[in-house]
Design a protein around this motif. Structure first.
Motif, PDB file in Angstrom:
ATOM      1  N   ASP A  23       4.080  -4.147  12.226  1.00 23.19           N
ATOM      2  CA  ASP A  23       4.191  -3.317  11.036  1.00 23.19           C
ATOM      3  C   ASP A  23       3.469  -4.056   9.908  1.00 23.19           C
ATOM      4  O   ASP A  23       4.010  -4.985   9.298  1.00 23.19           O
ATOM      5  CB  ASP A  23       5.661  -3.087  10.670  1.00 23.19           C
ATOM      6  N   MET A  24       2.229  -3.637   9.635  1.00 27.00           N
ATOM      7  CA  MET A  24       1.406  -4.373   8.681  1.00 27.00           C
ATOM      8  C   MET A  24       1.862  -4.146   7.240  1.00 27.00           C
ATOM      9  O   MET A  24       1.605  -4.986   6.374  1.00 27.00           O
ATOM     10  CB  MET A  24      -0.065  -3.965   8.833  1.00 27.00           C
ATOM     11  N   ARG A  25       2.569  -3.048   6.970  1.00 26.55           N
ATOM     12  CA  ARG A  25       3.049  -2.814   5.608  1.00 26.55           C
ATOM     13  C   ARG A  25       4.054  -3.886   5.198  1.00 26.55           C
ATOM     14  O   ARG A  25       4.140  -4.273   4.041  1.00 26.55           O
ATOM     15  CB  ARG A  25       3.683  -1.428   5.513  1.00 26.55           C
ATOM     16  N   LYS A  26       4.847  -4.323   6.164  1.00 21.82           N
ATOM     17  CA  LYS A  26       5.874  -5.327   5.885  1.00 21.82           C
ATOM     18  C   LYS A  26       5.474  -6.708   6.389  1.00 21.82           C
ATOM     19  O   LYS A  26       6.258  -7.651   6.278  1.00 21.82           O
ATOM     20  CB  LYS A  26       7.182  -4.910   6.541  1.00 21.82           C
ATOM     21  N   SER A  27       4.264  -6.809   6.967  1.00 19.91           N
ATOM     22  CA  SER A  27       3.809  -8.058   7.566  1.00 19.91           C
ATOM     23  C   SER A  27       4.864  -8.587   8.532  1.00 19.91           C
ATOM     24  O   SER A  27       5.245  -9.766   8.504  1.00 19.91           O
ATOM     25  CB  SER A  27       3.500  -9.105   6.491  1.00 19.91           C
ATOM     26  N   ASN A  55      -1.049   9.527   2.846  1.00 21.66           N
ATOM     27  CA  ASN A  55      -0.609   9.500   1.456  1.00 21.66           C
ATOM     28  C   ASN A  55      -1.116   8.210   0.814  1.00 21.66           C
ATOM     29  O   ASN A  55      -0.482   7.169   0.909  1.00 21.66           O
ATOM     30  CB  ASN A  55       0.921   9.591   1.376  1.00 21.66           C
ATOM     31  N   GLU A  56      -2.254   8.322   0.158  1.00 18.84           N
ATOM     32  CA  GLU A  56      -2.886   7.136  -0.408  1.00 18.84           C
ATOM     33  C   GLU A  56      -2.057   6.520  -1.533  1.00 18.84           C
ATOM     34  O   GLU A  56      -2.125   5.321  -1.779  1.00 18.84           O
ATOM     35  CB  GLU A  56      -4.283   7.484  -0.933  1.00 18.84           C
ATOM     36  N   ALA A  57      -1.275   7.354  -2.230  1.00 13.92           N
ATOM     37  CA  ALA A  57      -0.495   6.840  -3.345  1.00 13.92           C
ATOM     38  C   ALA A  57       0.599   5.892  -2.875  1.00 13.92           C
ATOM     39  O   ALA A  57       0.913   4.894  -3.523  1.00 13.92           O
ATOM     40  CB  ALA A  57       0.120   8.002  -4.130  1.00 13.92           C
ATOM     41  N   ILE A  58       1.200   6.216  -1.724  1.00 17.33           N
ATOM     42  CA  ILE A  58       2.289   5.391  -1.199  1.00 17.33           C
ATOM     43  C   ILE A  58       1.773   4.297  -0.278  1.00 17.33           C
ATOM     44  O   ILE A  58       2.162   3.129  -0.382  1.00 17.33           O
ATOM     45  CB  ILE A  58       3.306   6.283  -0.449  1.00 17.33           C
ATOM     46  N   GLN A  59       0.858   4.675   0.611  1.00 15.52           N
ATOM     47  CA  GLN A  59       0.335   3.721   1.585  1.00 15.52           C
ATOM     48  C   GLN A  59      -1.181   3.857   1.644  1.00 15.52           C
ATOM     49  O   GLN A  59      -1.698   4.728   2.333  1.00 15.52           O
ATOM     50  CB  GLN A  59       0.947   3.993   2.966  1.00 15.52           C
ATOM     51  N   PRO A  60      -1.928   3.027   0.930  1.00 12.87           N
ATOM     52  CA  PRO A  60      -3.393   3.144   0.932  1.00 12.87           C
ATOM     53  C   PRO A  60      -3.975   2.892   2.321  1.00 12.87           C
ATOM     54  O   PRO A  60      -3.427   2.126   3.117  1.00 12.87           O
ATOM     55  CB  PRO A  60      -3.832   2.062  -0.065  1.00 12.87           C
ATOM     56  N   SER A  61      -5.084   3.547   2.583  1.00  9.10           N
ATOM     57  CA  SER A  61      -5.792   3.308   3.842  1.00  9.10           C
ATOM     58  C   SER A  61      -6.350   1.896   3.859  1.00  9.10           C
ATOM     59  O   SER A  61      -6.756   1.357   2.831  1.00  9.10           O
ATOM     60  CB  SER A  61      -6.924   4.327   4.012  1.00  9.10           C
ATOM     61  N   ARG A  62      -6.379   1.309   5.031  1.00  5.81           N
ATOM     62  CA  ARG A  62      -6.797  -0.078   5.178  1.00  5.81           C
ATOM     63  C   ARG A  62      -7.645  -0.260   6.438  1.00  5.81           C
ATOM     64  O   ARG A  62      -7.739   0.604   7.293  1.00  5.81           O
ATOM     65  CB  ARG A  62      -5.572  -0.994   5.262  1.00  5.81           C
ATOM     66  N   ILE A  63      -8.231  -1.443   6.524  1.00  6.07           N
ATOM     67  CA  ILE A  63      -8.901  -1.918   7.736  1.00  6.07           C
ATOM     68  C   ILE A  63      -8.178  -3.182   8.166  1.00  6.07           C
ATOM     69  O   ILE A  63      -7.837  -4.022   7.327  1.00  6.07           O
ATOM     70  CB  ILE A  63     -10.386  -2.229   7.474  1.00  6.07           C
ATOM     71  N   TYR A  64      -7.949  -3.338   9.469  1.00  5.92           N
ATOM     72  CA  TYR A  64      -7.309  -4.545   9.977  1.00  5.92           C
ATOM     73  C   TYR A  64      -8.251  -5.221  10.972  1.00  5.92           C
ATOM     74  O   TYR A  64      -8.735  -4.594  11.918  1.00  5.92           O
ATOM     75  CB  TYR A  64      -5.966  -4.210  10.635  1.00  5.92           C
ATOM     76  N   CYS A  65      -8.496  -6.490  10.725  1.00  6.32           N
ATOM     77  CA  CYS A  65      -9.414  -7.277  11.549  1.00  6.32           C
ATOM     78  C   CYS A  65      -8.641  -8.437  12.179  1.00  6.32           C
ATOM     79  O   CYS A  65      -8.027  -9.236  11.453  1.00  6.32           O
ATOM     80  CB  CYS A  65     -10.562  -7.837  10.720  1.00  6.32           C
ATOM     81  N   SER A 100      15.114   0.574  -6.503  1.00  6.29           N
ATOM     82  CA  SER A 100      14.157  -0.054  -5.580  1.00  6.29           C
ATOM     83  C   SER A 100      12.815   0.644  -5.619  1.00  6.29           C
ATOM     84  O   SER A 100      11.761   0.014  -5.664  1.00  6.29           O
ATOM     85  CB  SER A 100      14.730  -0.032  -4.158  1.00  6.29           C
ATOM     86  N   LEU A 101      12.834   2.004  -5.600  1.00  5.28           N
ATOM     87  CA  LEU A 101      11.578   2.744  -5.635  1.00  5.28           C
ATOM     88  C   LEU A 101      10.848   2.520  -6.949  1.00  5.28           C
ATOM     89  O   LEU A 101       9.630   2.381  -6.988  1.00  5.28           O
ATOM     90  CB  LEU A 101      11.857   4.237  -5.438  1.00  5.28           C
ATOM     91  N   GLY A 102      11.630   2.452  -8.059  1.00  4.26           N
ATOM     92  CA  GLY A 102      10.995   2.210  -9.344  1.00  4.26           C
ATOM     93  C   GLY A 102      10.345   0.852  -9.409  1.00  4.26           C
ATOM     94  O   GLY A 102       9.243   0.686  -9.925  1.00  4.26           O
ATOM     95  N   ALA A 103      11.042  -0.154  -8.887  1.00  4.62           N
ATOM     96  CA  ALA A 103      10.476  -1.507  -8.876  1.00  4.62           C
ATOM     97  C   ALA A 103       9.221  -1.568  -8.025  1.00  4.62           C
ATOM     98  O   ALA A 103       8.237  -2.213  -8.380  1.00  4.62           O
ATOM     99  CB  ALA A 103      11.520  -2.493  -8.357  1.00  4.62           C
ATOM    100  N   THR A 104       9.249  -0.863  -6.885  1.00  3.21           N
ATOM    101  CA  THR A 104       8.073  -0.855  -6.004  1.00  3.21           C
ATOM    102  C   THR A 104       6.881  -0.215  -6.698  1.00  3.21           C
ATOM    103  O   THR A 104       5.751  -0.717  -6.636  1.00  3.21           O
ATOM    104  CB  THR A 104       8.389  -0.094  -4.713  1.00  3.21           C
ATOM    105  N   ALA A 105       7.148   0.912  -7.383  1.00  6.57           N
ATOM    106  CA  ALA A 105       6.050   1.593  -8.085  1.00  6.57           C
ATOM    107  C   ALA A 105       5.471   0.698  -9.165  1.00  6.57           C
ATOM    108  O   ALA A 105       4.259   0.622  -9.355  1.00  6.57           O
ATOM    109  CB  ALA A 105       6.562   2.901  -8.680  1.00  6.57           C
ATOM    110  N   MET A 106       6.355   0.024  -9.927  1.00  7.94           N
ATOM    111  CA  MET A 106       5.883  -0.874 -10.982  1.00  7.94           C
ATOM    112  C   MET A 106       5.054  -2.011 -10.405  1.00  7.94           C
ATOM    113  O   MET A 106       4.008  -2.378 -10.930  1.00  7.94           O
ATOM    114  CB  MET A 106       7.080  -1.433 -11.757  1.00  7.94           C
ATOM    115  N   HIS A 107       5.544  -2.562  -9.260  1.00  6.10           N
ATOM    116  CA  HIS A 107       4.804  -3.655  -8.620  1.00  6.10           C
ATOM    117  C   HIS A 107       3.431  -3.180  -8.171  1.00  6.10           C
ATOM    118  O   HIS A 107       2.433  -3.879  -8.342  1.00  6.10           O
ATOM    119  CB  HIS A 107       5.594  -4.173  -7.430  1.00  6.10           C
ATOM    120  N   ASN A 108       3.363  -1.970  -7.572  1.00  6.28           N
ATOM    121  CA  ASN A 108       2.080  -1.440  -7.135  1.00  6.28           C
ATOM    122  C   ASN A 108       1.138  -1.254  -8.304  1.00  6.28           C
ATOM    123  O   ASN A 108      -0.068  -1.521  -8.222  1.00  6.28           O
ATOM    124  CB  ASN A 108       2.272  -0.107  -6.416  1.00  6.28           C
TER     125      ASN A 108
END
Length: 840
Positions: free
Chosen positions: A315-319, A219-229, A448-456
């Protein structure tokens, strides 16, 4: 199930495969497992014997032995659909077609690696279509292996194509669709294989084994694909699919926490209680400065990494750190299959564990009727379970623990857990009454979800302007964007094989400023800064572009963005130009990149013609005529086998002679006043072996004029001339050459052929030399020279030391006495006379 910032995890579902996998080896103490891979149905081991051992993953049953005569196996990988197994030895790359039929003999095909035995395969990676796999080696090459099959059933052949050249060993390879991710000991490279683009990730190099991988989201809208090095110091770069570093995750300090204990089914009640009564919080855990040589995704949620002594889940989403564990002995490799982490250790043991939410784990313990262990786990994490119960989690199953503790009269433990049971009861009451508290909780979640969407949204808008909004304190990407200094990305070079013999990169958008100047005419101005996705869109809408991967095999021409036709020869010339420039930038000899191309050219004259055209391209792109000529000659001489000069025609031989003189021309030569022949010079020489063969050829055919024409301009070849005169026993010429050449090694080699008379003559000329009078090799006239010692002439100690190797002590002392008036008082050290006494 909802997951929040306070989730706790554990390692459970522990399985030890060690006993069944060692069953086939029980009759041999000599054979050891060296590597492994695991898939949905199989576990396969490579062994020191060179054989493959196949096991059923679920039952652990041994299925098959695949013999191999090419040496011990060091790496192996199972294809995605379990059809093939690729493996490597010290000498070869092999592929086994999985076939468990007793009527069909195991089918293994192989191809030899480089003749250089020091080259070792360092990693293997299959693509998802099973038609090809990549392997990296210790010299920094990434190779593509293509498999050919008949009717999709019988494996017939495989071919290897080198597609990327880097300067250090390859650590890890990963791919996603047309993107290829390569990590070596100094950098990570992101390659778009479809559009033939190559980009170095980040500007900071490193030194060591650090891996990288794709993290593909559903789900790219919620969690974009990434590369981790992986980076030094327990850090990770988070990178988008355009190759741009978004932020840096720092875990060094955060890893100063207790490791988790693995839940094992076989544990007794006493072991269980003891495990949970250990007070890890009282221990002092230090920050961990770690190097992660291989990283991989775990269930699209977490990043798994390991060292020799520990397993780490992030958990890289939350660092944040999910957990780490140090209960495995010397980890060699790890694999992820479904939900399981499979660990292979240095002892040849194989273990499987699973990462579970703590809430899932305790509920599983209740279902298994392990109520005491469940109670101990809850007591160790009372606040966590109480909070979970208040969040409307379905935790009422834990009420069985309450009754169990009452029956066992474990009142102290029951009291410790009372806050959990009270929270469960409160949740059940809130659910029955449908209280306003539930609505409040829902409202909070919506906010919380609204704030997250606005931040994104804000972050996305700012990112498009090159500004990154970073959420945690570990990020280091807030430095000024004004700096224009970038390191040279010399690793982004050449691809061959599947994607064309050598590829011209029209859309190359990752050059530094210096490199952009070199190839500005190759890259249209409007495309130099386009990211992969924009170039892709442009290409899809441009009917003038002929895609190399989809073109007809009979089409020998391509078109650039301006619609101009580029012939195969022009493409080759431009690629040679890029190779040459990259060699200059990285100060590396890239002859292997064009050796096959030069080999395929029909004749030496055709090759010279190609180099002349390459020289013209270099001049068009800003090189001076002299520098362009030198660059072309260097490419040719790096490729040339000097002994082939004997078989060449005069035209080619003259071309080589002119190039050799050009590369070694020097103005710092002291010449004879009479004939202008060299007297003193720098005896260093480029491509000395080529010059030596040229002189031997001319001398053998009595073409002394050509020979001396070369020597006049490149006197560094006087050592070859000295050996010619030695064969003719021309002592006068030899002495002048040896002394003027100024290289002690030459005097040592020639001096063993001198008689006492020759050494006496040598003394005489050496005295002349020390007084600044040099004898010409050509006309034998003597020319006075100032500052004679500035070219590293022999000292008296050096000269006499060599002479003493071939003369008796009394003979050399007699010569010294004869010329004593010409020898300074402090010119001869005491050690020389000591050697004379010992030799006498």
């Amino acid at each position: 199930m909802k997951i929040n910032m306070h989730d706790l995890y554990c390692l459970s579902n522990f399985i030890d495969y060690s006993l069944p996998i060692h069953e086939p080896l029980k009759h041999s103490n000599r054979i050891k497992y060296t590597c492994f891979d695991i898939s949905e149905n199989y576990v396969i081991f490579g062994a020191t014997s060179g054989s493959l051992y196949l096991f059923n993953r679920c039952s652990g049953k041994f299925l098959h032995l695949i013999p191999n005569k090419h040496g011990p196996i060091n790496h192996l990988a199972i294809s995605v659909n379990e059809k093939y197994v690729a493996f490597s030895t010290n000498r070869s790359i092999c592929v086994y077609a999985v076939n468990l039929s007793a009527q069909v003999a195991p089918q293994v095909i192989y191809t030899n690696l480089s003749s250089d035995q020091s080259v070792q395969v360092t990693c293997l990676h299959w693509t998802h279509d099973e038609k090809q796999f990549y392997y990296g080696d210790s010299r920094g090459q990434v190779n593509l292996v293509l498999l050919s099959s008949f009717m999709g059933h019988s494996l017939l052949n495989m071919t290897i194509h080198t597609i990327l050249f880097l300067e250090s060993p390859i650590i890890q390879i990963d791919d996603f669709e047309s993107l290829l991710l390569v990590s070596n000991c100094s950098k990570c490279i992101l390659c778009n294989t479809e559009y033939e683009e190559y980009k170095q990730i980040g500007n900071r190099t490193r030194d060591g084994a650090y891996g990288s991988c794709f993290a593909v989201s559903n789900n790219e809208a919620i969690q974009p694909s990434r590369i981790y090095c992986a980076r030094p110091g327990s850090r990770f770069w988070e990178v988008d699919f355009e190759g741009d570093v978004i932020q840096t995750h720092q875990f060094k300090t955060a890893l100063a926490i207790p490791p988790v204990k693995i839940h094992k089914v076989s544990e007794s009640e006493i072991e269980t209680i003891a495990k949970y009564e250990e007070n890890d919080e009282m221990l002092d855990y230090q920050p961990q400065n770690l190097q992660f040589g291989k990283v991989q995704m775990l269930n699209q949620d977490f990043l798994l990494a390991y060292t020799e002594l520990g397993l780490y889940v992030f958990d890289m989403r939350k660092s944040s750190i999910v957990l780490w564990c140090n209960q495995f002995e010397r980890i060699v490799d790890c694999r992820v299959v479904n939900d399981d982490i499979v660990v292979f250790t240095q002892t040849g043991s194989l273990y499987s564990v699973r990462v579970l939410l703590m809430t899932q784990y305790v509920c599983e313990l209740v279902r298994q009727e392990k109520l005491l262990e469940c109670a101990c786990c809850m007591r160790k994490n009372v606040k966590y379970f109480a909070d979970k119960a208040r969040e409307d989690y379905d935790m009422n199953v834990l009420n069985q623990i309450k009754n169990f503790l009452i029956d066992r009269q474990e009142y102290e433990l029951l009291n410790d857990l009372s806050v959990i049971f009270d929270a469960i009861a409160q949740c059940e009451g809130n659910g029955d009454n449908n209280s306003s508290g539930g609505s409040s909780c829902t409202a909070e979640r919506s906010i919380s979800l609204g704030a997250t969407a606005m931040h994104n949204k804000i972050s996305k808008e700012q990112t498009t302007h090159g500004i990154y909004v970073l959420e945690n304190a570990f990020c280091d990407n807030l430095k000024s964007q004004k700096s224009t200094e970038k390191p040279l990305k010399d690793a982004l070079l050449t691809v061959t094989g599947k994607f064309g013999k050598n590829i011209i990169k029209y859309k190359f958008n990752v050059f530094s400023e210096e490199q952009q100047k070199l190839v500005h005419e190759l890259i249209p101005t409007n495309e130099r800064v386009l990211p992969f996705k924009d170039i892709r869109a442009l290409c899809e809408n441009d009917e003038e572009i002929v895609c190399r991967m989809k073109r007809n095999n009979s089409d020998t021409n391509t078109k650039n963005f301006n619609g101009q036709h580029i012939s195969a020869e022009e493409k080759t010339i431009y690629n040679l130009y890029l190779i040459c420039k990259s060699a200059k930038i990285s100060n590396t000899n890239f002859v292997e990149r064009y050796r096959d191309l030069f080999d395929s050219i029909g004749s030496a004259r055709d090759l010279i013609s190609l180099l002349d055209k390459l020289e013209q391209v270099m001049r068009e792109h800003g090189d001076s005529e002299l520098q362009a000529k030198k660059s072309c000659y260097e490419m040719y001489f790096n490729y040339l086998n000097a002994e082939l000069i004997w078989e060449m025609d005069d035209f080619t031989r003259d071309y080589i002679r002119n190039g050799f003189i050009l590369l070694n021309a020097s103005n710092d030569i002291v010449r004879c006043d009479n004939c202008n022949f060299p007297l003193r010079f720098d005896n260093s020489c480029l491509y000395h072996d080529i010059g030596a063969v040229l002189l031997r050829y001319y001398w053998s055919r009595n073409e002394q004029v050509k020979c001396f024409d070369v020597l006049t301009q490149v006197p560094a070849l006087f050592d070859i001339l000295a050996r010619f005169y030695l064969a003719e026993n021309n002592l006068d010429k030899i002495l002048s050459i040896v002394l003027n050449y100024g290289q002690p090694q030459l005097l040592q080699d020639i001096g063993k052929n001198f008689s006492l008379y020759a050494w006496a003559r040598c003394f005489e000329q050496f005295v002349e030399l020390q007084q600044g009078r040099l004898s010409c090799v050509n006309c034998e006239c003597v020319t006075p020279v100032e500052n004679v010692n500035r070219h590293f002439f022999y000292t008296w100690n050096c000269f006499l030391g060599i002479a003493l190797d071939y003369l008796e002590a009394h003979d050399i002392l007699t010569l010294i006495l004869k010329w004593s008036n010409c020898i300074p008082n402090d010119a001869i050290d005491r050690e020389f006379y000591t050697r004379c006494l010992l030799k006498a």
